[in-house]
Write an enzyme that holds these catalytic residues in place. Structure first.
Site, PDB file in Angstrom:
ATOM      1  CG  ASN A  15      -2.084  -1.044   0.905  1.00 53.67           C
ATOM      2  OD1 ASN A  15      -2.217  -1.550  -0.213  1.00 53.67           O
ATOM      3  ND2 ASN A  15      -2.849  -1.368   1.919  1.00 53.67           N
ATOM      4  NE  ARG A  31     -11.982  -0.166  -4.201  1.00 56.49           N
ATOM      5  CZ  ARG A  31     -13.172   0.051  -4.802  1.00 56.49           C
ATOM      6  NH1 ARG A  31     -13.771  -0.923  -5.389  1.00 56.49           N
ATOM      7  NH2 ARG A  31     -13.724   1.213  -4.786  1.00 56.49           N
ATOM      8  NE  ARG A  88     -12.161  -0.351  -0.890  1.00 55.27           N
ATOM      9  CZ  ARG A  88     -10.992  -0.994  -1.042  1.00 55.27           C
ATOM     10  NH1 ARG A  88     -10.993  -2.276  -1.365  1.00 55.27           N
ATOM     11  NH2 ARG A  88      -9.854  -0.379  -0.894  1.00 55.27           N
ATOM     12  N   PRO A  89     -16.794   3.916  -2.854  1.00 54.49           N
ATOM     13  CG  PRO A  89     -18.057   5.661  -1.984  1.00 54.49           C
ATOM     14  CD  PRO A  89     -17.587   4.262  -1.677  1.00 54.49           C
ATOM     15  CG  ASP A 109     -17.765  10.057  -2.599  1.00 56.31           C
ATOM     16  OD1 ASP A 109     -18.372  10.691  -1.718  1.00 56.31           O
ATOM     17  OD2 ASP A 109     -17.060   9.048  -2.355  1.00 56.31           O
ATOM     18  CB  ILE A 113     -12.690   1.112   7.843  1.00 58.30           C
ATOM     19  CG1 ILE A 113     -11.865   1.595   9.048  1.00 58.30           C
ATOM     20  CG2 ILE A 113     -12.203   1.771   6.548  1.00 58.30           C
ATOM     21  CD1 ILE A 113     -11.878   3.097   9.274  1.00 58.30           C
ATOM     22  NE  ARG A 144      -5.609  -7.763  -5.504  1.00 55.28           N
ATOM     23  CZ  ARG A 144      -6.572  -6.876  -5.259  1.00 55.28           C
ATOM     24  NH1 ARG A 144      -7.803  -7.306  -4.987  1.00 55.28           N
ATOM     25  NH2 ARG A 144      -6.295  -5.588  -5.252  1.00 55.28           N
TER      26      ARG A 144
END
Ligand code: EPZ
Length: 434
Positions: free
Chosen positions: A23, A96, A125-126, A128, A330, A400
């Protein structure tokens, strides 16, 4: 479909080394889009999401070389000519985090076309907040046919206040604002160490960033960024996963190459449960078969207890005496692993965002299904203490974000093997992608 086969019962003994943080590596690779010069990243984990990012950047026209052999944790990226500033649905649907290219592309090229990520196993998980932030910097954004189209002559510095703390949202805006005209102040930012690591790279590339790692970040835009070399921080979630593996199996394990200061909330929780640990400068040791007491936990943004450790913690809670209440704050759907743990004999009840885990219940081997990256890690942990041979299906999820997990666990005494092809395949010759 790849499967992992785990025979439970062996205590983990010895030393296991942590890889670079997925990450942190993903946003740092996207940051290379901000300059036409070469960016060299070291300590890159060999995981599937890195390969997906290589394909994503190559499709735009960047030259990406993933090191193999001796240099196999190094990546060299040069985005001299970005012919196609686009992230296609085919790639975004598999990862994503591909949306992290939106900010760098519109900042560098003045335009970007990025597929919307769509739903995910752990929640809606948008993006925006990414879009809102870029609009604050003056980007014109439309969404049609499942794609976000962003354009801007040159982004303008502005005040950005995030309605909600978002890790990749903070990273996306941070990258975009480095090339904006004027100063940007971002508030209610994510404080994750991965955000600070990205800012560290960007400052080496000539950006002017202050406050990364705090909730207020200030960026003075510059006309151009240059190349740089940067070493990615260790993966605190991989380290936390191994700590729980050792605690569960009653082993004596040293987790090396990590940064203990990034694991404070995890170590505090393990102490509360009764796990004995000692810390070195870049290592943590878990010792012995101590009884574990139940302890409640709720996930929070950093420096709180990470949601990416919730599933692994649930596996530990099944072996603790008493009732642990796990609250997931979350993501709205991040309990997919619970039913698979119940198939192995755990006693877990889900009530909305709370999981009530009654322990200690002996686990028995079963065929189980991985649904996402961290869920698959929790199934491997449970299998390490289950009676018999557990078969975990769909382990492509685990590739992953965990580098050679079965090799690392085998190296400290676990009985684990893979049915199918390991990722990445062993001993591939170096390939430069142009
Ligand atoms: C990052 O995802 C991590 N991924 C995730 O790790 C991690 O679980 C998450 O942060 C939280 O720590 C990477 O860094 C690549 P968010 P991200 O934006 O940035 C909502 C793993 O296992 N939100 O901080 O996508 C969102 O729905 C992965 O390695 C909006 O509503 O997470 C969530 O409820 C899984 N609108 C919350 O905010 C937005 O525009 C936090 O999400 C953005 C987010």
């Amino acid at each position: 479909m790849d499967k992992l086969v785990v025979r439970g019962g062996n205590p983990l003994l010895g030393t296991v080394r942590v890889s670079g943080a997925k990450n942190a590596a993903l946003p740092c690779m996207a940051a290379a889009l901000l300059t036409e010069e070469e960016v060299i990243l070291e300590n890159i984990p060999q995981v599937r999401d890195i390969e997906t990012t290589r394909r994503l950047l190559s499709a735009m026209g960047a030259q990406v070389e993933l090191g193999y052999g001796r240099a196999h944790h190094r990546t060299t990226i040069q985005a001299r000519n970005l012919t196609t500033p686009e992230a296609s649905y085919d790639l975004v649907k598999t990862m994503r985090a591909s949306t992290l290219v939106l900010g760098p592309l519109v900042a560098r090229c003045g335009r970007a076309r990025v597929s919307l990520p769509g739903g995910c196993a752990i929640g809606a998980r948008p993006i925006d907040l990414h879009i809102k932030g870029l609009e604050r910097l003056g980007a014109k954004i439309t969404t049609e046919h499942g794609y976000v189209e962003a354009t801007a002559n040159r982004l303008k510095g502005a005040e950005v206040v995030f309605d909600k703390i978002t890790v990749t949202g903070t990273e996306d805006l941070l990258m975009a604002s480095t090339l904006a005209d004027g100063e940007t102040t971002m508030q209610n930012c994510a404080r994750e160490p991965e955000v600070a690591d990205l800012a560290d790279l960007l400052n080496k590339m000539g950006a002017k960033i202050h406050g990364a790692g705090t909730s207020t970040i200030c960026v003075k835009g510059v006309p151009k960024l240059h190349g740089a070399k940067h070493r990615i921080i260790p993966d605190r979630i991989e380290a936390g996963t191994f700590l729980i593996a050792a605690a569960l199996t009653g082993g004596d394990l040293k987790v090396s190459g990590c940064d203990p200061t990034h694991l404070t909330s995890i170590l505090q929780k393990l102490q509360e449960v009764g796990v004995k640990t000692t810390q070195g400068a870049d290592s943590i040791r878990v010792m012995g078969d101590t009884p574990h007491q139940a302890a409640d936990v709720f996930t929070e943004e950093y420096p709180g207890f990470p949601t990416d450790m919730q599933a692994q913690y649930m596996a530990l809670a099944t072996q603790a005496d008493g009732t642990s209440i796990i609250t997931e704050n979350i993501f709205e759907k991040r309990f997919m692993h619970a039913q698979e743990l119940v198939r192995m004999g755990a006693n877990i009840k889900i009530e909305g965002r709370r999981a009530i885990v009654r322990g200690r219940t002996p686990l028995s081997a079963a065929a189980v299904l991985a649904s996402d990256l961290r869920a698959s890690a929790s199934l491997v942990l449970a299998a390490l203490v289950a009676d018999g041979e557990t078969i975990i299906d769909r382990v492509y999820h685990i590739d992953r974000g965990y580098e050679h997990i079965e090799e690392k666990l085998k190296g400290v005494g676990a009985e684990i093997r893979r049915i199918g092809e390991m990722f990445p395949r062993k001993a591939a010759a170096p390939t430069a992608q142009f």
